[in-house]
Every structure is written in structure tokens, then in C-alpha cells.
Design a protein around this motif. Structure first.
Motif, mmCIF file in Angstrom:
data_model
loop_
_atom_site.group_PDB
_atom_site.id
_atom_site.type_symbol
_atom_site.label_atom_id
_atom_site.label_comp_id
_atom_site.label_asym_id
_atom_site.label_seq_id
_atom_site.Cartn_x
_atom_site.Cartn_y
_atom_site.Cartn_z
ATOM 1 N N THR A 2 21.235 -9.681 100.682
ATOM 2 C CA THR A 2 21.767 -11.037 100.481
ATOM 3 C C THR A 2 20.675 -12.089 100.423
ATOM 4 O O THR A 2 20.891 -13.202 99.980
ATOM 5 N N GLY A 3 19.474 -11.714 100.901
ATOM 6 C CA GLY A 3 18.390 -12.687 101.003
ATOM 7 C C GLY A 3 18.287 -13.291 102.387
ATOM 8 O O GLY A 3 17.274 -13.887 102.749
ATOM 9 N N THR A 20 20.876 -21.995 94.850
ATOM 10 C CA THR A 20 21.067 -20.746 94.108
ATOM 11 C C THR A 20 19.730 -20.088 93.784
ATOM 12 O O THR A 20 19.573 -18.865 93.918
ATOM 13 N N LEU A 21 18.766 -20.889 93.380
ATOM 14 C CA LEU A 21 17.439 -20.356 93.076
ATOM 15 C C LEU A 21 16.795 -19.790 94.333
ATOM 16 O O LEU A 21 16.195 -18.708 94.303
ATOM 17 N N GLU A 23 18.240 -18.514 96.877
ATOM 18 C CA GLU A 23 18.879 -17.242 97.216
ATOM 19 C C GLU A 23 18.349 -16.109 96.349
ATOM 20 O O GLU A 23 18.098 -15.002 96.831
ATOM 21 N N ASP A 24 18.163 -16.389 95.056
ATOM 22 C CA ASP A 24 17.621 -15.369 94.146
ATOM 23 C C ASP A 24 16.202 -14.974 94.549
ATOM 24 O O ASP A 24 15.853 -13.788 94.576
ATOM 25 N N ARG A 27 16.211 -12.880 97.791
ATOM 26 C CA ARG A 27 16.601 -11.472 97.584
ATOM 27 C C ARG A 27 15.427 -10.650 97.052
ATOM 28 O O ARG A 27 15.203 -9.514 97.474
ATOM 29 N N ASN A 28 14.693 -11.224 96.127
ATOM 30 C CA ASN A 28 13.551 -10.506 95.571
ATOM 31 C C ASN A 28 12.440 -10.322 96.597
ATOM 32 O O ASN A 28 11.811 -9.260 96.657
ATOM 33 N N TYR A 46 9.608 -6.405 91.662
ATOM 34 C CA TYR A 46 10.389 -7.463 92.306
ATOM 35 C C TYR A 46 9.524 -8.701 92.557
ATOM 36 O O TYR A 46 9.990 -9.840 92.435
ATOM 37 N N LEU A 53 10.263 -16.991 89.146
ATOM 38 C CA LEU A 53 11.264 -17.946 89.609
ATOM 39 C C LEU A 53 10.677 -19.099 90.414
ATOM 40 O O LEU A 53 11.175 -20.228 90.350
#
Length: 236
Positions: A2-3, A20-21, A23-24, A27-28, A46, A53
């Protein structure tokens, strides 16, 4: 993932990004940390996504550096570590930056970094790490005896077990072996094994090699026995 598994320091850095960014990216970064040891190539992929990002986040640059370092891309790793250091002003990455210089075939630069004022600002673990890198650079330069001397320190002599103790003792044993001091090397491989609670070294294997012990894979033995049994049956 989930991050949310990201460490608090990394999460704090990501607050500068849209939710949102962030969170992305989180996760990575979590996947990089999870895969770094077991699948460094995948961790590297990853890290490249996270870098695309959010390249202006120090935690991202640092993670990208460690991922590149794990797959032997030392020039790339050094560039990422330098970027992270510029962003944070921290000296924590100094030893691994020096080791990147070694990886790029420039041990003399690693030795020069070992003598810079930044080393004095490292914590104890960082200073031990720098000593390990410096000793490795000495060996790279063909100065095996100097490598032994470089590793001799209060931390090596201490009976206190720290996270870095096993690796320091192991490096010292390896350096002793390189200069032909086999009995002392055996002793220090033994001391490394005593301190190696997490199995971070292969000290037990090195001890076995010195003692002339040869390990045989039990699965291979079973397979050989089955083959022999099969051959015997066919002859009957």
C-alpha cells in the motif's frame, strides 16, 4: 503493497508531493527495499519508476542509488548518492559513495575520501563502514599489509557485539589470510562467526575451507544413490 510500509522519514519527505503521487512513489520505494537483497534487478526497475515520478525527493534518489549499487551500476549509483547528499546535506552516504569509486576502478579516490573531514562527522557505524571501504581500497591497490593495519581499531578489539562487528572481524580475517597469516585468519573467522547472528557473512564456510572440510550436497548424494540402485536393478 500500500505504501504505508515506508519508513517515517521517507513518508515525511513525500508530504511535499500530491497525495496520489506520494502513494505511487511510496509503493515503489517499499518494493525497492523489499527486493533489494533477493532480486536486485527487479528492485532497480522499481527504483527507476520512483525516480521518474519524483526525482526531486532525496529518499527517492537514495533508493535509486542503492538499487543501482546492488546491480553493479556504480557510476549511476554515485550520481544518485551525490544528488541525495546535495539535497539533505547529510554525510551518511559517504562510505558507500567511496565504495562506488572502488567499483569504478578508482581505489585511490576512495582512499582520498577516507581522509576527508566528512568521515569525522559519521556516526560510529559509518566510521567502521568507511574503514572497511578504505581497507578494500588498499587491497585493490595491492597494499595487502596496509589493509590489515587499516582494519586494526578499537572497534575490532572490542568484545561488544554491534551490527557491524561480524563484517569487521570477517574483513580482518580475510586481510590476514591475504598476507599469509593463516592461523590468525582462522582465529578471526571464528570470532566473526561468533558475532554473526544474522548470517551476514560466510565465515563458517571460510573456516571449513581452511580446515580442509569439503561439503557434499545431500540431495546430490541421494540422486547418486538412486542412480546406482537403478543400475543395479537393471543388471539383475
Amino acid at each position: 503493497m500500500t505504501g504505508n510500509e515506508i519508513d517515517p522519514e521517507g513518508r515525511q519527505e513525500l508530504l511535499s508531493l500530491p497525495k496520489t503521487l506520494a502513494e505511487d512513489v511510496a509503493r515503489n520505494l517499499v518494493m525497492v527495499a523489499k527486493l533489494l537483497d533477493e532480486d536486485p534487478e527487479q528492485a532497480y526497475e522499481y527504483s527507476r519508476i520512483a525516480l521518474r515520478l519524483a526525482s526531486r525527493v532525496a529518499a527517492v534518489r537514495e533508493a535509486a542509488g542503492f538499487a543501482a549499487y546492488a546491480v553493479g551500476k556504480y557510476s549511476e549509483a554515485l550520481a544518485e548518492f551525490r544528488a541525495a547528499r546535495r539535497m539533505t546535506g547529510s554525510v551518511d552516504l559517504w562510505p558507500v559513495m567511496a565504495d562506488c569509486e572502488r567499483g569504478m576502478g578508482r581505489p585511490e579516490r576512495a582512499m582520498a575520501m577516507a581522509g576527508e573531514p566528512e568521515v569525522q562527522r559519521l556516526d560510529k557505524a559509518g566510521q567502521v563502514e568507511m574503514r572497511l571501504v578504505a581497507a578494500g581500497a588498499r587491497k585493490d591497490m595491492g597494499q595487502a599489509d596496509a589493509a590489515v593495519v587499516t582494519l586494526q581499531s578499537p572497534e575490532l578489539a572490542s568484545n561488544s557485539i554491534q551490527p557491524w562487528t561480524a563484517r569487521l572481524r570477517y574483513a580482518y580475517a580475510d586481510a590476514l589470510l591475504a598476507v599469509g597469516r593463516e592461523d590468525e585468519a582462522r582465529e578471526w573467522f571464528g570470532k566473526a562467526l561468533e558475532a554473526d547472528q544474522g548470517g551476514t557473512t560466510d565465515a563458517s564456510d571460510r573456516l571449513a575451507e581452511l580446515d580442509g572440510v569439503e561439503f557434499v550436497d545431500a540431495l546430490d548424494e541421494d540422486a547418486d544413490a538412486e542412480d546406482a540402485g537403478g543400475e543395479g536393478g537393471s543388471k539383475g
